[in-house]
Enzyme design. Structure first.
Site, PDB file in Angstrom:
ATOM      1  N   CYS A  70      -7.544  21.918 -41.081  1.00  0.00           N
ATOM      2  CA  CYS A  70      -6.581  22.967 -40.777  1.00  0.00           C
ATOM      3  C   CYS A  70      -6.744  24.229 -41.333  1.00  0.00           C
ATOM      4  O   CYS A  70      -7.036  24.381 -42.461  1.00  0.00           O
ATOM      5  CB  CYS A  70      -5.201  22.643 -41.171  1.00  0.00           C
ATOM      6  SG  CYS A  70      -3.920  23.512 -40.795  1.00  0.00           S
ATOM      7  N   CYS A 177      -8.708  27.500 -34.702  1.00  0.00           N
ATOM      8  CA  CYS A 177      -7.785  26.505 -35.010  1.00  0.00           C
ATOM      9  C   CYS A 177      -8.337  25.153 -34.440  1.00  0.00           C
ATOM     10  O   CYS A 177      -9.130  25.128 -33.522  1.00  0.00           O
ATOM     11  CB  CYS A 177      -6.630  26.827 -34.125  1.00  0.00           C
ATOM     12  SG  CYS A 177      -5.293  25.655 -34.215  1.00  0.00           S
TER      13      CYS A 177
END
Length: 261
Positions: A70, A177
């Site tokens: 992440c 992302c």
């Protein structure tokens, strides 16, 4: 061997699939916190505390390494997680692949969450690794959330909006992302211009998977007998892969070759 991965949601599927490609025999622990998504609007301290909780849940399964799959958690919590778990458990963060993208020359675009776009963190990576290269930062509001819930219409709208902000002459797009890697081909189709050279997409999943193996002294063995265990933790609860994960090839592949942990 056992590799744990953490994320806010199902963005970790790309890195988990990459680990499985390199080591089909590896046990995987997937720990996420979908109940509190999105993390982007939260304060750095809130993100740090939530990331620590998610990582601690994974660490209870005694993995050999943990991947923070992440970007947001890596920015705000990587030092804290390393302080908590290392040296017993090596911790690998996720950094947008700006350096390899810039090595290919520009112009390039970086698709990222609104919180990351224009942030000192991302601007620092551009300064350090893409000096002299034409870079456009593209915010993608709602895309990670749409991917998380496999909302096809919302994904299409978010990709279309981000593509409209992407210069027509870009040669490469950095997927800033981890959720975006699950819809990489849809992003490619939206940005690719007719008659132009094939667009290059730069994700992080393969690099962090390879780094995890290096940190624990293991080597890729893609021909190993598949069937490692798969343990899924959702906001602290032991579950199976959520239905939205099975909307993506990475999720279906993990389920198909795994035993329940």
């Amino acid at each position: 061997m056992k590799i744990a991965l953490m994320d806010t949601g199902i963005g970790l599927l790309a890195a988990a699939a990459a680990v499985r490609t390199l080591r089909p025999d590896a046990d995987l622990v997937l720990s996420s916190d979908p109940d509190s998504m999105p993390w982007g609007p939260r304060t750095p301290e809130d993100i740090r505390q939530r990331a620590l909780t998610v990582c601690a849940a994974a660490a209870e399964h005694r993995p050999d390494a943990l991947i923070i799959a992440c970007n947001t958690a890596s920015v705000h919590a990587l030092p804290a997680v390393r302080e908590l778990l290392e040296p017993a458990v090596p911790v690998i963060g996720t950094v947008p692949a700006i350096k390899p993208a810039a090595a290919g020359g520009g112009p390039l675009a970086i698709w990222a969450t609104p919180a990351t776009t224009g942030s000192p963190y991302q601007r620092g990576l551009i300064r350090d690794f893409a000096a002299g290269v034409e870079v456009t930062e593209v915010p993608c509001p709602g895309l990670a959330e749409a991917v998380q819930w496999a909302d096809e219409d919302a994904i299409d709208r978010a990709v279309e909006a981000a593509a409209a902000l992407t210069p027509r002459d870009v040669k490469a797009v950095v997927l800033g992302c981890t959720h975006y890697e699950l819809v990489a081909e849809r992003i490619r189709a939206a940005v690719q211009r007719p008659g132009a050279d094939p667009l290059v997409l730069h994700g992080s999943a393969g690099a962090v998977a390879a780094q995890a193996l290096r940190r624990i002294g293991e080597h890729p063995a893609p021909d190993a007998q598949p069937g490692g265990e798969l343990t899924v933790i959702l906001s602290g609860r032991h579950e199976t892969l959520p239905p939205a994960a099975l909307a993506y090839a990475e999720g279906r592949g993990l389920q198909a070759v795994s035993h329940a942990g």
